[in-house]
Design a protein around this motif. Structure first.
Motif, PDB file in Angstrom:
ATOM      1  N   TYR A 139     -15.426   5.463   3.903  1.00  0.00           N
ATOM      2  CA  TYR A 139     -16.708   5.920   4.395  1.00  0.00           C
ATOM      3  C   TYR A 139     -17.821   4.981   3.903  1.00  0.00           C
ATOM      4  CZ  TYR A 139     -14.685  10.414   5.753  1.00  0.00           C
ATOM      5  OH  TYR A 139     -13.940  11.405   6.346  1.00  0.00           O
ATOM      6  N   VAL A 140     -18.688   4.604   4.817  1.00  0.00           N
ATOM      7  CA  VAL A 140     -19.930   3.927   4.454  1.00  0.00           C
ATOM      8  C   VAL A 140     -21.020   4.992   4.358  1.00  0.00           C
ATOM      9  CG1 VAL A 140     -21.697   2.265   5.171  1.00  0.00           C
ATOM     10  CG2 VAL A 140     -19.271   1.740   5.508  1.00  0.00           C
ATOM     11  N   TYR A 141     -21.741   5.012   3.235  1.00  0.00           N
ATOM     12  CA  TYR A 141     -22.774   6.037   3.061  1.00  0.00           C
ATOM     13  C   TYR A 141     -24.161   5.393   3.005  1.00  0.00           C
ATOM     14  CZ  TYR A 141     -22.127   4.655  -1.853  1.00  0.00           C
ATOM     15  OH  TYR A 141     -22.009   3.942  -3.015  1.00  0.00           O
ATOM     16  N   VAL A 142     -25.133   6.125   3.528  1.00  0.00           N
ATOM     17  CA  VAL A 142     -26.545   5.750   3.440  1.00  0.00           C
ATOM     18  C   VAL A 142     -27.249   6.895   2.731  1.00  0.00           C
ATOM     19  CG1 VAL A 142     -28.643   5.117   4.699  1.00  0.00           C
ATOM     20  CG2 VAL A 142     -26.389   4.458   5.603  1.00  0.00           C
ATOM     21  N   ILE A 143     -27.778   6.632   1.532  1.00  0.00           N
ATOM     22  CA  ILE A 143     -28.380   7.688   0.740  1.00  0.00           C
ATOM     23  C   ILE A 143     -29.734   7.208   0.218  1.00  0.00           C
ATOM     24  CG2 ILE A 143     -26.185   8.721   0.069  1.00  0.00           C
ATOM     25  CD1 ILE A 143     -26.321   7.224  -2.550  1.00  0.00           C
ATOM     26  N   SER A 144     -30.554   8.159  -0.234  1.00  0.00           N
ATOM     27  CA  SER A 144     -31.867   7.824  -0.793  1.00  0.00           C
ATOM     28  C   SER A 144     -32.173   8.783  -1.925  1.00  0.00           C
ATOM     29  CB  SER A 144     -32.963   7.898   0.276  1.00  0.00           C
ATOM     30  OG  SER A 144     -33.155   9.240   0.707  1.00  0.00           O
ATOM     31  N   LYS A 169     -29.889   3.288  -0.506  1.00  0.00           N
ATOM     32  CA  LYS A 169     -28.690   2.670  -1.081  1.00  0.00           C
ATOM     33  C   LYS A 169     -27.599   2.746  -0.034  1.00  0.00           C
ATOM     34  CE  LYS A 169     -25.231   3.173  -4.753  1.00  0.00           C
ATOM     35  NZ  LYS A 169     -25.075   1.728  -5.003  1.00  0.00           N
ATOM     36  N   ILE A 170     -26.934   1.620   0.202  1.00  0.00           N
ATOM     37  CA  ILE A 170     -25.868   1.540   1.202  1.00  0.00           C
ATOM     38  C   ILE A 170     -24.597   1.075   0.493  1.00  0.00           C
ATOM     39  CG2 ILE A 170     -25.099   0.492   3.353  1.00  0.00           C
ATOM     40  CD1 ILE A 170     -28.047   0.025   4.052  1.00  0.00           C
ATOM     41  N   GLY A 171     -23.595   1.922   0.467  1.00  0.00           N
ATOM     42  CA  GLY A 171     -22.331   1.569  -0.178  1.00  0.00           C
ATOM     43  C   GLY A 171     -21.160   2.147   0.586  1.00  0.00           C
ATOM     44  N   MET A 172     -19.976   2.019  -0.021  1.00  0.00           N
ATOM     45  CA  MET A 172     -18.790   2.573   0.625  1.00  0.00           C
ATOM     46  C   MET A 172     -17.875   3.201  -0.418  1.00  0.00           C
ATOM     47  SD  MET A 172     -15.640   0.801   0.104  1.00  0.00           S
ATOM     48  CE  MET A 172     -14.827   1.043   1.647  1.00  0.00           C
ATOM     49  N   THR A 173     -17.072   4.153   0.039  1.00  0.00           N
ATOM     50  CA  THR A 173     -16.120   4.810  -0.825  1.00  0.00           C
ATOM     51  C   THR A 173     -14.850   5.091  -0.043  1.00  0.00           C
ATOM     52  OG1 THR A 173     -15.698   6.757  -2.203  1.00  0.00           O
ATOM     53  CG2 THR A 173     -17.092   7.088  -0.265  1.00  0.00           C
ATOM     54  N   ARG A 174     -13.718   5.078  -0.751  1.00  0.00           N
ATOM     55  CA  ARG A 174     -12.434   5.385  -0.119  1.00  0.00           C
ATOM     56  C   ARG A 174     -12.029   6.827  -0.369  1.00  0.00           C
ATOM     57  NH1 ARG A 174      -7.910   2.728  -1.905  1.00  0.00           N
ATOM     58  NH2 ARG A 174      -6.992   3.098   0.142  1.00  0.00           N
ATOM     59  N   ARG A 175     -12.909   7.613  -0.975  1.00  0.00           N
ATOM     60  CA  ARG A 175     -12.577   8.991  -1.287  1.00  0.00           C
ATOM     61  C   ARG A 175     -12.319   9.794  -0.016  1.00  0.00           C
ATOM     62  NH1 ARG A 175     -15.094  10.707  -6.115  1.00  0.00           N
ATOM     63  NH2 ARG A 175     -15.247   8.939  -7.553  1.00  0.00           N
ATOM     64  N   LEU A 176     -11.433  10.764  -0.135  1.00  0.00           N
ATOM     65  CA  LEU A 176     -11.221  11.701   0.966  1.00  0.00           C
ATOM     66  C   LEU A 176     -12.450  12.592   1.141  1.00  0.00           C
ATOM     67  CD1 LEU A 176      -7.517  12.752   0.272  1.00  0.00           C
ATOM     68  CD2 LEU A 176      -8.357  11.286   2.115  1.00  0.00           C
ATOM     69  N   GLU A 177     -13.152  12.876   0.036  1.00  0.00           N
ATOM     70  CA  GLU A 177     -14.381  13.649   0.073  1.00  0.00           C
ATOM     71  C   GLU A 177     -15.526  12.745  -0.384  1.00  0.00           C
ATOM     72  OE1 GLU A 177     -14.812  16.538   1.316  1.00  0.00           O
ATOM     73  OE2 GLU A 177     -12.685  16.935   1.695  1.00  0.00           O
ATOM     74  N   PRO A 178     -16.179  12.024   0.530  1.00  0.00           N
ATOM     75  CA  PRO A 178     -17.210  11.054   0.134  1.00  0.00           C
ATOM     76  C   PRO A 178     -18.400  11.679  -0.574  1.00  0.00           C
ATOM     77  CG  PRO A 178     -17.219  11.408   2.514  1.00  0.00           C
ATOM     78  CD  PRO A 178     -15.990  12.070   1.993  1.00  0.00           C
ATOM     79  N   GLU A 179     -18.670  12.950  -0.330  1.00  0.00           N
ATOM     80  CA  GLU A 179     -19.789  13.589  -1.011  1.00  0.00           C
ATOM     81  C   GLU A 179     -19.573  13.653  -2.526  1.00  0.00           C
ATOM     82  OE1 GLU A 179     -22.661  14.413  -0.240  1.00  0.00           O
ATOM     83  OE2 GLU A 179     -22.763  14.599   1.938  1.00  0.00           O
TER      84      GLU A 179
END
Length: 472
Positions: free
Chosen positions: A351-356, A367-377
């Motif tokens: 998942y690519v996430y866009v957060i502030s 902040k723009i990053g990525m995670t391989r988690r099944l639950e990106p939250e």
């Protein structure tokens, strides 16, 4: 007949030309006493050009200075009028004070000019070491002697330090006169030069060692300037015996400073890389544990349905609909297990996430990053831990089979908006969520299923409302 004029003693005001004291006149008590045998009346040798319309003293009549009473009263009255027109003795005092002030002003101006000259000389000699000023001027560090890693710098520094010790041991660090004599003895002269040279070398090495010990990459030029000043000072102090730091020794110590700065910069860069790698490893380990937990859950669920299906088939009383339902559920679980295993095998998927975080970084920072988690939250919640005052708000979570490539593309498009342009592993950008959304629609296309332009920032807004946080 010669003309006489009043000759003022030293410290007395000078009266107007042709001034004659009236009867009974006495000098001001505040004036200094006249020297003994002082000539109060001298012959006028030169005549000054008359001032335009100068006030004239009363015309004197024959009979001497101390004539008849009536004549003296008339003369006194005329003199009083004349003195009043000139300002009397006050004018004389003012003239003397004015002259004294002129002299004092000239002396002060000379002192000011001298102080300004000495200040300029001092500023020229001063080495700027204020760290705040140096930090304001610092740019991207440029290596003076590029090497592959910190270990290579450490080895090179060891070689330079060995060279420094060798030059000092051979007397090639600080040198002086060889023909100096003391009481006619050349041997005593050489001993004195050696002793003073050792003293100067101690002072030079103390400053150089201090520069090495307190070195920061941004302070390199300041340290070099400081060492240059020490060399100049030794030349001045040792001028009579021609004592000075050998240029080769000085260059070697400058080389040591440059290598030390390079080593510290490379060491910090490697530490930052290690920190990033460890963070990546922790993220991968967390993802792996999630995959294992999910597979274990699915396998347990699959075993449960298989057991139920086996019981139905064994009893022979199973309805066709129940058997079909259990088989469909088993197929669904099989597909889910395959998906998890595929996600686990594909290290680029995620998942690519866009957060502030408005409360921590302001409204126009994401902040723009990525995670391989099944639950990106879970990853977003970890980023909003105790290191920041408020939790992050999620604007988008985009799943992609090539999340690594999608993240890299977004970072490239926003490279000019980076907050940290030196450490590219810091993924913060000056951009509004709406700007990132438009960019994602162009890049991600159908992957962008849901996006929130406005950050909820609930904790921050409540803090502002209660007066415990400042609005950005």
């Amino acid at each position: 007949m010669p003309e006489y004029r009043f000759n003022s003693p030293p410290g007395w005001p000078v009266p107007p030309r042709q001034w004659k004291p009236p009867q009974g006149w006495q000098p001001d008590p505040s004036w200094p006493p006249a020297p003994s045998n002082w000539e109060f009346w001298i012959i006028e040798t030169t005549s000054a050009a008359p001032a335009p319309n100068p006030p004239q003293p009363p015309e004197r009549k024959s009979g001497g200075l101390f004539g008849g009473k009536k004549r003296l009263e008339e003369e006194n009255a005329q003199l009083r009028q004349w003195v009043e027109r000139l300002g009397g003795m006050d004018a004389m005092r003012i003239a003397a004070m004015t002259e004294a002030l002129h002299v004092e002003h000239a002396g002060l101006q000379t002192a000011i000019d001298d102080a300004a000259r000495r200040l300029n000389e001092t500023e020229r000699r001063v080495v700027q070491t204020e760290e705040t000023v140096l930090l304001q001027e610092v740019g991207v560090y440029e290596y003076r002697h590029p090497l592959s890693d910190a270990v290579a710098y450490k080895d090179r520094l060891a070689q330079v330090k060995a060279r420094i010790k060798e030059m000092a041991r051979k007397g090639q660090a600080v040198v002086g006169a060889t023909n100096w004599q003391v009481n006619g003895s050349a041997a005593e002269g050489r001993k004195m030069v050696r002793d003073f040279s050792k003293l100067m070398l101690r002072a030079y090495n103390a400053e150089a060692d201090n520069c090495v010990r307190t070195m920061r990459p941004y302070k390199l030029q300041s340290a070099i300037d400081r060492l240059e000043k020490v060399v100049e000072t030794i030349v001045k102090l040792g001028r009579t015996m021609h004592i000075h730091v050998h240029p080769d020794y000085h260059r070697t110590r400058i080389h040591e400073l440059e290598l030390t700065a390079d080593y510290l910069a490379k060491q910090e860069a490697e530490k930052e890389l290690i920190r990033a790698q460890r963070e990546q490893q922790r993220e991968e380990e967390a993802a792996r544990r999630e995959f294992e937990r999910e597979k274990a859950r699915l396998r347990k669920e699959e075993a449960h349905y298989r057991s139920a299906l086996a019981k139905l088939m064994k009893n022979g009383t199973a309805a066709a609909e129940s058997v079909d339902e259990l088989k469909a559920k088993l197929e669904e679980i099989g597909v889910a297990v395959a998906d998890v295993e595929a996600r686990e095998a594909n290290t680029r998927a995620g998942y690519v996430y866009v957060i502030s975080n408005i409360g921590a970084f302001g409204e126009n920072v994401v902040k723009i990053g990525m995670t391989r988690r099944l639950e990106p939250e879970d990853r977003v919640r970890e980023l909003g831990d105790a290191s920041v005052p408020f939790r992050f708000d999620t604007h988008a979570l985009i799943f992609s089979e090539d999340a690594v490539g999608l993240e890299a593309r977004l970072h490239s498009e926003l490279s000019d908006h980076r907050l940290n342009k030196v450490n590219l592993r810091r993924e913060f950008f000056h951009a509004t969520p709406a700007e990132v959304r438009d960019l994602l629609q162009k890049i991600a296309g159908q992957h962008l299923l849901e996006y929130r332009d406005t950050a909820e920032a609930l904790e921050w807004r409540q803090s502002v409302a209660t007066g415990t946080a400042l609005p950005t």
